[in-house]
Design a protein around this motif. Structure first.
Motif, short mmCIF file in Angstrom:
data_model
loop_
_atom_site.label_atom_id
_atom_site.label_comp_id
_atom_site.label_asym_id
_atom_site.label_seq_id
_atom_site.Cartn_x
_atom_site.Cartn_y
_atom_site.Cartn_z
N PHE A 39 0.85 -1.19 0.00
CA PHE A 39 0.00 0.00 0.00
C PHE A 39 0.88 1.24 0.00
O PHE A 39 1.75 1.39 0.87
CB PHE A 39 -0.93 0.02 1.22
N GLU A 40 0.65 2.11 -0.96
CA GLU A 40 1.44 3.34 -1.08
C GLU A 40 0.49 4.54 -1.10
O GLU A 40 -0.45 4.58 -1.90
CB GLU A 40 2.29 3.29 -2.37
N ALA A 41 0.77 5.50 -0.22
CA ALA A 41 -0.13 6.65 -0.08
C ALA A 41 -0.12 7.56 -1.33
O ALA A 41 -1.16 8.07 -1.73
CB ALA A 41 0.27 7.45 1.15
N GLY A 95 21.00 3.49 8.62
CA GLY A 95 21.67 4.28 7.60
C GLY A 95 20.64 4.91 6.68
O GLY A 95 19.63 4.28 6.38
N ILE A 96 20.92 6.13 6.24
CA ILE A 96 19.89 6.85 5.47
C ILE A 96 20.07 6.69 3.97
O ILE A 96 19.25 7.15 3.19
CB ILE A 96 19.88 8.36 5.83
N SER A 97 21.16 6.05 3.53
CA SER A 97 21.40 5.98 2.10
C SER A 97 20.42 5.03 1.41
O SER A 97 19.79 4.19 2.07
CB SER A 97 22.83 5.50 1.82
N GLY A 154 9.12 6.59 -3.39
CA GLY A 154 9.31 7.44 -2.21
C GLY A 154 10.23 8.61 -2.52
O GLY A 154 9.95 9.40 -3.43
N ALA A 155 11.36 8.67 -1.81
CA ALA A 155 12.31 9.79 -2.01
C ALA A 155 12.99 9.74 -3.37
O ALA A 155 13.53 10.74 -3.83
CB ALA A 155 13.35 9.79 -0.90
N ILE A 156 12.98 8.59 -4.02
CA ILE A 156 13.60 8.48 -5.35
C ILE A 156 12.60 8.96 -6.39
O ILE A 156 11.55 8.34 -6.59
CB ILE A 156 14.03 7.03 -5.66
C1 LIG Z 1 16.65 15.37 -1.31
C2 LIG Z 1 17.26 14.04 -0.93
C3 LIG Z 1 18.50 13.68 -1.46
C4 LIG Z 1 19.06 12.45 -1.12
N1 LIG Z 1 20.26 12.08 -1.70
C5 LIG Z 1 20.73 10.82 -1.53
C6 LIG Z 1 21.82 10.32 -2.32
O1 LIG Z 1 22.35 11.02 -3.20
N2 LIG Z 1 22.24 9.04 -2.11
C7 LIG Z 1 21.64 8.23 -1.21
O2 LIG Z 1 22.06 7.07 -1.07
N3 LIG Z 1 20.59 8.65 -0.45
C8 LIG Z 1 20.10 9.92 -0.61
N4 LIG Z 1 19.00 10.34 0.08
C9 LIG Z 1 18.39 9.45 1.07
C10 LIG Z 1 17.55 8.32 0.44
O3 LIG Z 1 17.00 8.74 -0.77
C11 LIG Z 1 16.39 7.91 1.37
O4 LIG Z 1 16.85 7.78 2.69
C12 LIG Z 1 15.76 6.58 0.92
O5 LIG Z 1 15.41 6.63 -0.44
C13 LIG Z 1 14.54 6.31 1.81
O6 LIG Z 1 13.86 5.15 1.40
P1 LIG Z 1 12.68 4.54 2.29
O7 LIG Z 1 12.04 3.49 1.50
O8 LIG Z 1 13.20 4.21 3.65
O9 LIG Z 1 11.65 5.76 2.56
P2 LIG Z 1 10.81 6.65 1.56
O10 LIG Z 1 11.49 6.80 0.28
O11 LIG Z 1 10.50 7.89 2.34
O12 LIG Z 1 9.47 5.82 1.32
C14 LIG Z 1 8.40 5.76 2.23
C15 LIG Z 1 7.11 5.60 1.42
O13 LIG Z 1 6.02 5.39 2.33
C16 LIG Z 1 4.89 6.07 1.83
N5 LIG Z 1 3.94 6.28 2.93
C17 LIG Z 1 4.03 7.15 3.95
N6 LIG Z 1 2.97 7.04 4.77
C18 LIG Z 1 2.17 6.08 4.24
C19 LIG Z 1 0.91 5.51 4.63
N7 LIG Z 1 0.27 5.90 5.72
N8 LIG Z 1 0.38 4.53 3.86
C20 LIG Z 1 1.02 4.10 2.73
N9 LIG Z 1 2.21 4.62 2.33
C21 LIG Z 1 2.78 5.59 3.07
C22 LIG Z 1 5.48 7.35 1.26
O14 LIG Z 1 4.58 7.97 0.35
C23 LIG Z 1 6.75 6.84 0.60
O15 LIG Z 1 6.52 6.47 -0.74
C24 LIG Z 1 18.40 11.57 -0.23
C25 LIG Z 1 17.15 11.94 0.31
C26 LIG Z 1 16.57 13.15 -0.05
C27 LIG Z 1 15.21 13.52 0.49
#
Ligand SMILES: Cc1cc2nc3c(=O)[nH]c(=O)nc-3n(C[C@H](O)[C@H](O)[C@H](O)COP(=O)(O)OP(=O)(O)OC[C@H]3O[C@@H](n4cnc5c(N)ncnc54)[C@H](O)[C@@H]3O)c2cc1C
Length: 484
Positions: free
Chosen positions: A52-54, A455-457, A60-62
């Motif tokens: 499920f994706e909102a 890790g945040i990458s 997400g961040a990509i």
């Molecule tokens: C501007 C920016 C630049 C960056 N640059 C780099 C880089 O160059 N290299 C690198 O390695 N990392 C980088 N990062 C970090 C990296 O991109 C993120 O930490 C990583 O992509 C996060 O992935 P995730 O799946 O944990 O979270 P997210 O990508 O945040 O995904 C979470 C998902 O959950 C969904 N969601 C939220 N609430 C709900 C709900 N209630 N029901 C259903 N869905 C929901 C959201 O819509 C989202 O799609 C960067 C981040 C940002 C913001």
């Protein structure tokens, strides 16, 4: 200025569907890279899965934007091949050949000192000659191997750690801009033990960062024949969103976009996930397990399980804006011969830094043009992120004008806003992780994945998704009756 034509990744067209009757093995909340990776692993293990994706798209961040001949990364720009899980995932979705590696020029990075971009030294000789550090700061570094390890336990800020071991100037002109570039964070707040655990480990193991660096490099060299591509920086021909789109393609209708999860409940022995579908209807789906991959910005979901630990609710996610600027090459005085430029806090400028995106990868700007991606806001200057588009753009361009000797403004721009961008592993983050572990232990079949764990990458987020899928698989297999 031409009107921006937005061509984000194509939303997956699926209807909400009511899954109350069916009971899937796992429901994934969030189709960011962590949730998608988890779903991919579970699907490959021949278990049933629903995501499920909102929002209306995956990743997400990509998020990649293609417009007016520019290819802009609104979130992450690069992926690092630091963990084998990354290459495996890319291979499994048949994207290995679509990878493009960063230009050799990207090895050069600039840091601003006294308003001028100075290349970060990459050799001992260059370090001795660089104007980036004063002679005093260089001499201070030679004392590092003789500084004793920290005696007290507990977390230490990156600022305190760096000043103690390497001196204040090294904090200001090396670590602070680096921390800002990775976390958009502040070294006074970030915890070494959680944000950069390797640094703490090197001190613990070798007693010195410099000695650890030399011995660690030797060890890495010995291992190099088994991991040749390790640590290479890359993207994909059509941008980073090729990866989430590739994973989503294979999952097909198992992904439900525009379905915001509202609550999760453990109704022994199953999980019930309540969500709002695209038409605003509240629906429910049942599963044997749940992977929470939607970030700690949305802790009301965790609160629907039990009372949330205050540590989790207060994790800081500062705002960050990405300002992509297209210029005619002839209008830029700087050669843009590197990865990008980082700005130390003590230089007191508007931007946190800027990437030379069209130097980094081919195909990011039309012929005769260059793409610069600037970052504004973060934990250092969150107020800058709240400026309206016109003021944000003009302040960004004004700041970059002297750094890059710009002759005129950009011919194209795009602004992406991340109101809650990156989780800050600030001092005390150990208690956040402990609270998450505690919730997992008390709820059989619930697993966390995402950039708030280790890790945040993007690479670390992929890794967390792989781990979550392995946990789901072993949980489901254990709870299934053994057929003899
Ligand atoms: C501007 C920016 C630049 C960056 N640059 C780099 C880089 O160059 N290299 C690198 O390695 N990392 C980088 N990062 C970090 C990296 O991109 C993120 O930490 C990583 O992509 C996060 O992935 P995730 O799946 O944990 O979270 P997210 O990508 O945040 O995904 C979470 C998902 O959950 C969904 N969601 C939220 N609430 C709900 C709900 N209630 N029901 C259903 N869905 C929901 C959201 O819509 C989202 O799609 C960067 C981040 C940002 C913001």
């Amino acid at each position: 200025m031409p009107v921006t034509q937005e061509l984000y990744n194509t939303p997956l067209k699926v209807d909400g569907g009511d899954y109350k009757a069916a009971n899937v093995d796992a429901i994934i909340i969030g189709a960011g890279i962590a949730g998608l990776t988890a779903a991919h692993g579970i699907h490959r293990a021949h278990l049933s899965v629903l995501v499920f994706e909102a929002s209306d798209s995956v990743g997400g961040a990509i998020r990649t934007l293609r417009s007016n001949g520019y290819l802009v990364e609104c979130g992450p720009n690069t992926l690092l091949d630091t963990h084998p899980e990354v290459a495996t995932l890319i291979e499994e979705v048949s994207l290995s050949d679509a990878r493009i590696f960063a230009s050799d020029k990207a090895k050069k990075r600039f840091v601003v000192r006294n308003g001028v971009p100075v290349p970060l030294p990459t050799s001992a000789g260059a370090f001795l000659r660089t104007p980036l550090f004063s002679t005093r700061a260089k001499l201070r570094l030679t004392a590092e191997p003789f500084i004793r390890k920290r005696r007290t336990n507990g977390e230490e800020s990156i600022a305190s750690f760096t000043t103690r071991r390497l001196g204040k100037e090294f904090l200001d002109y090396a670590i602070d801009p680096f921390v800002s570039g990775v976390y958009a964070g502040r070294p006074e707040r970030l915890s070494v033990q959680h944000a950069f655990p390797k640094l703490g480990e090197i001190e613990e193991r070798y007693g010195s960062l410099i000695i650890g660096q030399v011995l660690g490099a030797r060890e890495r060299k010995r291992r190099a024949d088994t991991a040749k591509t390790s640590g290479r920086m890359f993207s994909f021909e059509n941008g980073l969103d090729q990866l989430p789109l590739g994973i989503a393609d294979a999952l097909g209708q198992r992904i439900r976009t525009r379905c915001r999860v509202r609550s999760i409940h453990y109704l022994n022995p199953n999980w019930q996930v309540e969500y709002e579908d695209a038409s605003g209807r509240i629906r429910a789906a049942n599963a044997n397990s749940v992977v929470y991959a939607s970030g700690l910005q949305h802790t009301s979901l965790i609160a629907s399980l039990s009372s949330t630990a205050p540590e989790i609710e207060t994790v800081d996610y500062p705002p960050l804006n990405v300002v992509a600027l297209g210029f005619r090459t002839e209008d830029i005085g700087h050669a843009l011969d590197g990865f990008g430029l980082l700005v130390p806090a003590c230089e007191d400028r508007f931007v946190l830094g800027a990437l030379f995106s069209s130097t980094l990868f081919d195909g990011r700007a039309p012929v005769g043009h260059a793409l610069i991606t600037a970052f504004v806001g973060g934990a250092r200057s969150p107020d800058n992120a709240s400026l309206d588009d016109a003021n944000l753009l003009s302040a960004t361009v004004q700041d970059l004008t002297s750094l890059f000797q710009l002759k005129t403004g950009p011919v194209w721009h795009h602004i992406s806003r991340w109101p809650k961008a990156i989780p800050q592993y600030n001092l005390g983050y150990g208690s956040v992780k402990a609270a998450l572990n505690n919730i997992e232990e008390r709820h059989p079949g619930l697993f966390f994945a995402g950039n708030y764990l280790s890790g945040i990458s993007v690479a670390e987020s992929i890794r967390s998704g792989v781990t979550a899928s392995e946990h789901v698989e072993s949980f489901i297999r254990k709870s299934q009756p053994v057929v003899i």
